[in-house]
Design a protein around this motif. Structure first.
Motif, PDB file in Angstrom:
ATOM      1  N   GLN A 116     -19.216   8.392   0.486  1.00  0.00           N
ATOM      2  CA  GLN A 116     -19.418   8.422  -0.954  1.00  0.00           C
ATOM      3  C   GLN A 116     -20.405   9.518  -1.290  1.00  0.00           C
ATOM      4  N   THR A 117     -20.094  10.297  -2.341  1.00  0.00           N
ATOM      5  CA  THR A 117     -21.012  11.295  -2.876  1.00  0.00           C
ATOM      6  C   THR A 117     -21.190  11.020  -4.365  1.00  0.00           C
ATOM      7  N   HIS A 118     -21.805  11.942  -5.045  1.00  0.00           N
ATOM      8  CA  HIS A 118     -22.009  11.802  -6.489  1.00  0.00           C
ATOM      9  C   HIS A 118     -20.693  11.880  -7.248  1.00  0.00           C
ATOM     10  N   GLU A 119     -19.691  12.589  -6.688  1.00  0.00           N
ATOM     11  CA  GLU A 119     -18.435  12.815  -7.395  1.00  0.00           C
ATOM     12  C   GLU A 119     -17.216  12.152  -6.779  1.00  0.00           C
ATOM     13  N   GLU A 120     -17.317  11.662  -5.542  1.00  0.00           N
ATOM     14  CA  GLU A 120     -16.110  11.103  -4.940  1.00  0.00           C
ATOM     15  C   GLU A 120     -16.428  10.008  -3.933  1.00  0.00           C
ATOM     16  N   TRP A 121     -15.445   9.144  -3.778  1.00  0.00           N
ATOM     17  CA  TRP A 121     -15.539   8.031  -2.832  1.00  0.00           C
ATOM     18  C   TRP A 121     -14.199   7.888  -2.133  1.00  0.00           C
ATOM     19  N   VAL A 122     -14.238   7.642  -0.833  1.00  0.00           N
ATOM     20  CA  VAL A 122     -13.019   7.527  -0.038  1.00  0.00           C
ATOM     21  C   VAL A 122     -13.062   6.227   0.756  1.00  0.00           C
ATOM     22  N   ALA A 123     -11.949   5.486   0.740  1.00  0.00           N
ATOM     23  CA  ALA A 123     -11.798   4.282   1.554  1.00  0.00           C
ATOM     24  C   ALA A 123     -10.447   4.357   2.261  1.00  0.00           C
ATOM     25  N   GLU A 124     -10.324   3.675   3.392  1.00  0.00           N
ATOM     26  CA  GLU A 124      -9.097   3.763   4.181  1.00  0.00           C
ATOM     27  C   GLU A 124      -8.673   2.394   4.698  1.00  0.00           C
ATOM     28  N   MET A 125      -7.382   2.304   5.042  1.00  0.00           N
ATOM     29  CA  MET A 125      -6.831   1.124   5.696  1.00  0.00           C
ATOM     30  C   MET A 125      -5.669   1.603   6.559  1.00  0.00           C
ATOM     31  N   ALA A 126      -5.285   0.780   7.518  1.00  0.00           N
ATOM     32  CA  ALA A 126      -4.126   1.111   8.349  1.00  0.00           C
ATOM     33  C   ALA A 126      -3.504  -0.169   8.870  1.00  0.00           C
ATOM     34  N   ASN A 127      -2.209  -0.085   9.138  1.00  0.00           N
ATOM     35  CA  ASN A 127      -1.481  -1.164   9.798  1.00  0.00           C
ATOM     36  C   ASN A 127      -0.341  -0.523  10.578  1.00  0.00           C
ATOM     37  N   ALA A 128       0.635  -1.306  10.953  1.00  0.00           N
ATOM     38  CA  ALA A 128       1.722  -0.767  11.774  1.00  0.00           C
ATOM     39  C   ALA A 128       2.642   0.167  11.004  1.00  0.00           C
ATOM     40  N   THR A 129       2.551   0.178   9.663  1.00  0.00           N
ATOM     41  CA  THR A 129       3.461   1.003   8.862  1.00  0.00           C
ATOM     42  C   THR A 129       2.832   2.307   8.401  1.00  0.00           C
ATOM     43  N   VAL A 130       1.568   2.276   7.981  1.00  0.00           N
ATOM     44  CA  VAL A 130       0.949   3.473   7.416  1.00  0.00           C
ATOM     45  C   VAL A 130      -0.548   3.512   7.718  1.00  0.00           C
ATOM     46  N   HIS A 131      -1.110   4.696   7.576  1.00  0.00           N
ATOM     47  CA  HIS A 131      -2.547   4.898   7.436  1.00  0.00           C
ATOM     48  C   HIS A 131      -2.733   5.348   5.996  1.00  0.00           C
ATOM     49  N   GLY A 132      -3.427   4.554   5.206  1.00  0.00           N
ATOM     50  CA  GLY A 132      -3.569   4.830   3.793  1.00  0.00           C
ATOM     51  C   GLY A 132      -4.996   5.161   3.394  1.00  0.00           C
ATOM     52  N   VAL A 133      -5.126   5.984   2.378  1.00  0.00           N
ATOM     53  CA  VAL A 133      -6.436   6.419   1.885  1.00  0.00           C
ATOM     54  C   VAL A 133      -6.468   6.278   0.370  1.00  0.00           C
ATOM     55  N   MET A 134      -7.548   5.734  -0.146  1.00  0.00           N
ATOM     56  CA  MET A 134      -7.790   5.717  -1.583  1.00  0.00           C
ATOM     57  C   MET A 134      -8.981   6.625  -1.878  1.00  0.00           C
ATOM     58  N   HIS A 135      -8.758   7.576  -2.778  1.00  0.00           N
ATOM     59  CA  HIS A 135      -9.812   8.499  -3.192  1.00  0.00           C
ATOM     60  C   HIS A 135     -10.100   8.267  -4.664  1.00  0.00           C
ATOM     61  N   ILE A 136     -11.345   8.039  -4.994  1.00  0.00           N
ATOM     62  CA  ILE A 136     -11.762   7.931  -6.387  1.00  0.00           C
ATOM     63  C   ILE A 136     -12.655   9.120  -6.698  1.00  0.00           C
ATOM     64  N   GLY A 137     -12.203   9.962  -7.617  1.00  0.00           N
ATOM     65  CA  GLY A 137     -12.995  11.099  -8.066  1.00  0.00           C
ATOM     66  C   GLY A 137     -13.537  10.850  -9.459  1.00  0.00           C
ATOM     67  N   TRP A 138     -14.670  11.456  -9.745  1.00  0.00           N
ATOM     68  CA  TRP A 138     -15.307  11.315 -11.064  1.00  0.00           C
ATOM     69  C   TRP A 138     -15.278  12.688 -11.711  1.00  0.00           C
ATOM     70  N   VAL A 139     -14.508  12.838 -12.792  1.00  0.00           N
ATOM     71  CA  VAL A 139     -14.214  14.164 -13.335  1.00  0.00           C
ATOM     72  C   VAL A 139     -14.578  14.254 -14.813  1.00  0.00           C
ATOM     73  N   PRO A 140     -14.921  15.459 -15.279  1.00  0.00           N
ATOM     74  CA  PRO A 140     -15.170  15.659 -16.713  1.00  0.00           C
ATOM     75  C   PRO A 140     -13.879  15.484 -17.501  1.00  0.00           C
ATOM     76  N   ASP A 141     -14.004  14.965 -18.730  1.00  0.00           N
ATOM     77  CA  ASP A 141     -12.819  14.760 -19.558  1.00  0.00           C
ATOM     78  C   ASP A 141     -12.587  15.888 -20.550  1.00  0.00           C
ATOM     79  N   GLY A 142     -13.446  16.901 -20.548  1.00  0.00           N
ATOM     80  CA  GLY A 142     -13.294  18.023 -21.460  1.00  0.00           C
ATOM     81  C   GLY A 142     -13.945  17.818 -22.806  1.00  0.00           C
ATOM     82  N   ASN A 143     -14.483  16.612 -23.043  1.00  0.00           N
ATOM     83  CA  ASN A 143     -15.123  16.302 -24.328  1.00  0.00           C
ATOM     84  C   ASN A 143     -16.556  15.815 -24.154  1.00  0.00           C
TER      85      ASN A 143
END
Length: 201
Positions: A116-143
């Protein structure tokens, strides 16, 4: 709102160096308006969430079916996950991220935090079918504000994994993710209302 994959691939996320052998499966804008320093609050909401994340009957049914099939077919057996069938992405981290904040694991889904950093967080999981990753980014909305963007990346395990991802694709898009994104927004607003009621910001 579902976003194009370029919303992840066009930004200089630290995570991109770790997931070059994964494919971007889905990208969603999260209804979590906030200031520049509120990613950590969103991460804690994910980590401390209850089964309320799965409010729709469809989502709960699909997850129940998935866990049932996993038990029957052995998809989630010991040794098929992170640290067993696949190495954790933490093994790929550069030293500064390895020494930095790891972030919390999720309570309601079998996902372990990678970094985890100030702008992003990464979590992972795996099983017999896939290795999966969830990424949450924190981004400006332009306003002048910011919001979260959730990216799901996957690395299927051979033909079984590719078939599994193809079979669940319509259910993810029509049921699971839309309900999940709505509930994330509800919990975010409820948290803000609670803070306002106690005088916290």
């Amino acid at each position: 709102m579902r976003l194009p994959r370029s919303e992840f691939t066009s930004r200089p996320w630290r995570a991109r160096a770790l997931v070059q052998d994964f494919r971007v499966e889905d990208v969603w804008r999260l209804p979590t308006p906030g200031g520049p320093d509120e990613l950590d609050r969103l991460v804690r909401q994910f980590a401390n969430g209850s089964e309320g994340h799965l409010t729709s009957r469809t989502s709960r049914l699909l997850f129940a079916v998935r866990w049932r099939l996993g038990r029957i077919l052995g998809w989630d057996r010991p040794g098929s996950g992170v640290g067993g069938r696949v190495q954790s992405l933490r093994e790929r981290l550069p030293q500064d991220l390895r020494d930095g904040e790891r972030g919390p694991d999720l309570r309601t889904l079998p996902m372990a935090s990678v970094f985890q950093t100030h702008e992003e967080w990464v979590a992972e999981m795996a099983n017999a079918t896939v290795h999966g990753v969830m990424h949450i980014g924190w981004v400006p909305d332009g306003n002048g504000g910011h919001h979260g963007v959730m990216t799901v990346l996957v690395k299927p395990n051979g033909r079984l994994g590719s078939l599994y991802m193809a079979l669940i694709k319509p259910f993810r898009h029509l049921g699971v993710y839309r309900a999940l994104v709505r509930e994330i927004g509800r919990e975010w607003e409820a948290g803000r209302a609670g803070e306002a009621g106690t005088g916290r910001r």
